[in-house]
Design an enzyme around this catalytic site. Structure first.
Site, PDB file in Angstrom:
ATOM      1  N   GLY A   1      62.221 -57.164  30.875  1.00 37.73           N
ATOM      2  CA  GLY A   1      61.497 -56.154  31.323  1.00 37.73           C
ATOM      3  C   GLY A   1      62.384 -54.756  30.447  1.00 37.73           C
ATOM      4  N   VAL A   2      62.453 -53.692  31.361  1.00 42.52           N
ATOM      5  CA  VAL A   2      62.988 -52.345  30.698  1.00 42.52           C
ATOM      6  C   VAL A   2      64.324 -52.579  30.693  1.00 42.52           C
ATOM      7  CG1 VAL A   2      63.470 -51.348  32.883  1.00 42.52           C
ATOM      8  CG2 VAL A   2      62.732 -49.959  30.986  1.00 42.52           C
ATOM      9  N   ASP A   3      65.167 -53.192  31.094  1.00 42.24           N
ATOM     10  CA  ASP A   3      66.518 -53.611  30.889  1.00 42.24           C
ATOM     11  C   ASP A   3      66.786 -54.222  29.475  1.00 42.24           C
ATOM     12  OD1 ASP A   3      69.132 -53.921  31.486  1.00 42.24           O
ATOM     13  OD2 ASP A   3      69.107 -55.273  32.877  1.00 42.24           O
TER      14      ASP A   3
ATOM     15  N   GLY B   1      58.637 -54.738  38.379  1.00 41.00           N
ATOM     16  CA  GLY B   1      58.085 -55.691  37.518  1.00 41.00           C
ATOM     17  C   GLY B   1      58.747 -57.151  37.971  1.00 41.00           C
ATOM     18  N   VAL B   2      59.933 -57.596  37.629  1.00 45.25           N
ATOM     19  CA  VAL B   2      60.376 -58.922  38.184  1.00 45.25           C
ATOM     20  C   VAL B   2      60.730 -58.911  39.651  1.00 45.25           C
ATOM     21  CG1 VAL B   2      62.335 -60.380  37.941  1.00 45.25           C
ATOM     22  CG2 VAL B   2      61.485 -59.320  35.924  1.00 45.25           C
ATOM     23  N   TYR B   3      61.120 -57.552  40.138  1.00 49.58           N
ATOM     24  CA  TYR B   3      61.504 -57.616  41.534  1.00 49.58           C
ATOM     25  C   TYR B   3      60.603 -57.380  42.430  1.00 49.58           C
ATOM     26  CZ  TYR B   3      66.525 -57.392  40.229  1.00 49.58           C
ATOM     27  OH  TYR B   3      67.843 -57.872  39.850  1.00 49.58           O
TER      28      TYR B   3
HETATM   29  N1  AR6 Z   1      59.652 -48.789  28.977  1.00 52.90           N
HETATM   30  C1  AR6 Z   1      59.043 -48.327  30.175  1.00 52.90           C
HETATM   31  N2  AR6 Z   1      58.645 -49.115  31.301  1.00 52.90           N
HETATM   32  C2  AR6 Z   1      59.027 -50.524  30.988  1.00 52.90           C
HETATM   33  C3  AR6 Z   1      59.400 -50.984  29.696  1.00 52.90           C
HETATM   34  C4  AR6 Z   1      59.735 -49.876  28.694  1.00 52.90           C
HETATM   35  N3  AR6 Z   1      60.207 -50.300  27.688  1.00 52.90           N
HETATM   36  N4  AR6 Z   1      59.460 -52.250  29.926  1.00 52.90           N
HETATM   37  C5  AR6 Z   1      58.953 -52.763  31.191  1.00 52.90           C
HETATM   38  N5  AR6 Z   1      58.804 -51.675  31.719  1.00 52.90           N
HETATM   39  P1  AR6 Z   1      61.255 -54.630  35.373  1.00 52.90           P
HETATM   40  P2  AR6 Z   1      62.582 -54.793  38.043  1.00 52.90           P
HETATM   41  C6  AR6 Z   1      58.224 -51.373  33.110  1.00 52.90           C
HETATM   42  O1  AR6 Z   1      61.020 -56.079  35.499  1.00 52.90           O
HETATM   43  O2  AR6 Z   1      61.551 -54.980  38.841  1.00 52.90           O
HETATM   44  C7  AR6 Z   1      65.361 -57.283  34.471  1.00 52.90           C
HETATM   45  O3  AR6 Z   1      65.564 -58.559  33.981  1.00 52.90           O
HETATM   46  C8  AR6 Z   1      57.371 -52.873  33.683  1.00 52.90           C
HETATM   47  O4  AR6 Z   1      56.177 -52.781  33.264  1.00 52.90           O
HETATM   48  O5  AR6 Z   1      61.755 -54.269  33.851  1.00 52.90           O
HETATM   49  O6  AR6 Z   1      63.454 -53.508  38.609  1.00 52.90           O
HETATM   50  C9  AR6 Z   1      66.566 -56.874  35.182  1.00 52.90           C
HETATM   51  O7  AR6 Z   1      67.880 -57.115  34.382  1.00 52.90           O
HETATM   52  C10 AR6 Z   1      57.735 -52.199  35.135  1.00 52.90           C
HETATM   53  O8  AR6 Z   1      56.710 -51.498  35.568  1.00 52.90           O
HETATM   54  O9  AR6 Z   1      62.530 -54.199  36.549  1.00 52.90           O
HETATM   55  C11 AR6 Z   1      66.591 -57.082  36.641  1.00 52.90           C
HETATM   56  O10 AR6 Z   1      67.298 -58.647  36.609  1.00 52.90           O
HETATM   57  C12 AR6 Z   1      58.864 -51.536  35.356  1.00 52.90           C
HETATM   58  O11 AR6 Z   1      59.488 -51.146  33.889  1.00 52.90           O
HETATM   59  C13 AR6 Z   1      65.043 -57.093  36.971  1.00 52.90           C
HETATM   60  O12 AR6 Z   1      64.378 -57.228  35.730  1.00 52.90           O
HETATM   61  C14 AR6 Z   1      60.098 -52.271  36.004  1.00 52.90           C
HETATM   62  O13 AR6 Z   1      60.095 -53.685  35.578  1.00 52.90           O
HETATM   63  C15 AR6 Z   1      64.892 -55.874  37.481  1.00 52.90           C
HETATM   64  O14 AR6 Z   1      63.423 -55.875  37.903  1.00 52.90           O
END
Ligand code: AR6
Length: 173
Positions: free
Chosen positions: A33-35, A121-123
């Site tokens: 994801g964003v991380d 996202g994942v959470y």
């Molecule tokens: N720019 C903006 N938003 C984004 C990007 C980007 N480049 N990439 C994804 N998103 P998530 P969580 C959005 O899963 O649910 C990780 O593995 C995505 O569409 O990144 O808090 C961490 O290491 C979604 O709307 O974060 C943790 O283990 C939002 O970002 C876990 O995921 C958040 O999705 C955290 O899960």
């Protein structure tokens, strides 16, 4: 609506703000994801080393690292709650992610910050509910932090941006 709030669609790593917020995990171990995107854009090895030095972050808290190759000045890592149905204090923990990140930014003298949709996202946090918490808490923080110039809700897709815009419009009426 506070006119310092912007909804923007795109990749958060491209934004030139003082602080980019990362939706991290408690181990600060990186992930998808964003991380994952933030790690790749900042420089995986440097950011991993900085995260290792910090060691971890509790859910609802926030810590800071340099932004390395990003255009931002710093990365604020916060850990959103994993959605477990809503009765495990998820809303308060999510609220805390926003307030802790804003407080840390203000303490550093930052004026601009960009948030991804933490936990959406994942959470698995229900998106409309997460957006309501994010908007409410950011608006509350901005009432005290008058020096703050801009808060960007960075959305990966248009449907997420529509949720923020609808929520901000509802608050304005
Ligand atoms: N720019 C903006 N938003 C984004 C990007 C980007 N480049 N990439 C994804 N998103 P998530 P969580 C959005 O899963 O649910 C990780 O593995 C995505 O569409 O990144 O808090 C961490 O290491 C979604 O709307 O974060 C943790 O283990 C939002 O970002 C876990 O995921 C958040 O999705 C955290 O899960």
């Amino acid at each position: 609506m506070d006119d310092r709030i912007q909804v923007w669609v795109g990749d958060i790593t491209t934004l030139k703000v003082d602080a980019i917020v990362n939706a991290a995990n408690r181990e600060l171990a990186g992930g998808g994801g964003v991380d994952g995107a933030i790690h790749r854009a900042a420089g995986v090895q440097q950011l991993q080393a900085a995260c290792r030095r910090i060691g971890g972050c509790a859910t609802g808290q926030a810590v800071m690292t340099p932004a390395f190759n990003l255009g931002a000045r710093a990365i604020i890592h916060t850990v959103g709650p994993v959605w477990q149905g809503g009765d495990q204090d998820e809303a308060n923990l999510l609220r805390s992610c926003y307030s802790e990140a804003m407080t840390l930014a203000v303490r550093e003298g930052f004026r601009t910050i960009a948030f991804p949709a933490i936990s959406c996202g994942v959470y698995g946090y229900p998106k409309a509910q997460a957006v309501a918490v994010a908007v409410d808490e950011v608006e509350r923080c901005l009432e005290s932090y008058l020096m703050f110039k801009r808060v960007v809700f960075a959305c990966f897709d248009q449907s997420m941006a529509d949720l923020y815009r609808a929520c901000l419009q509802n608050q304005a009426t």
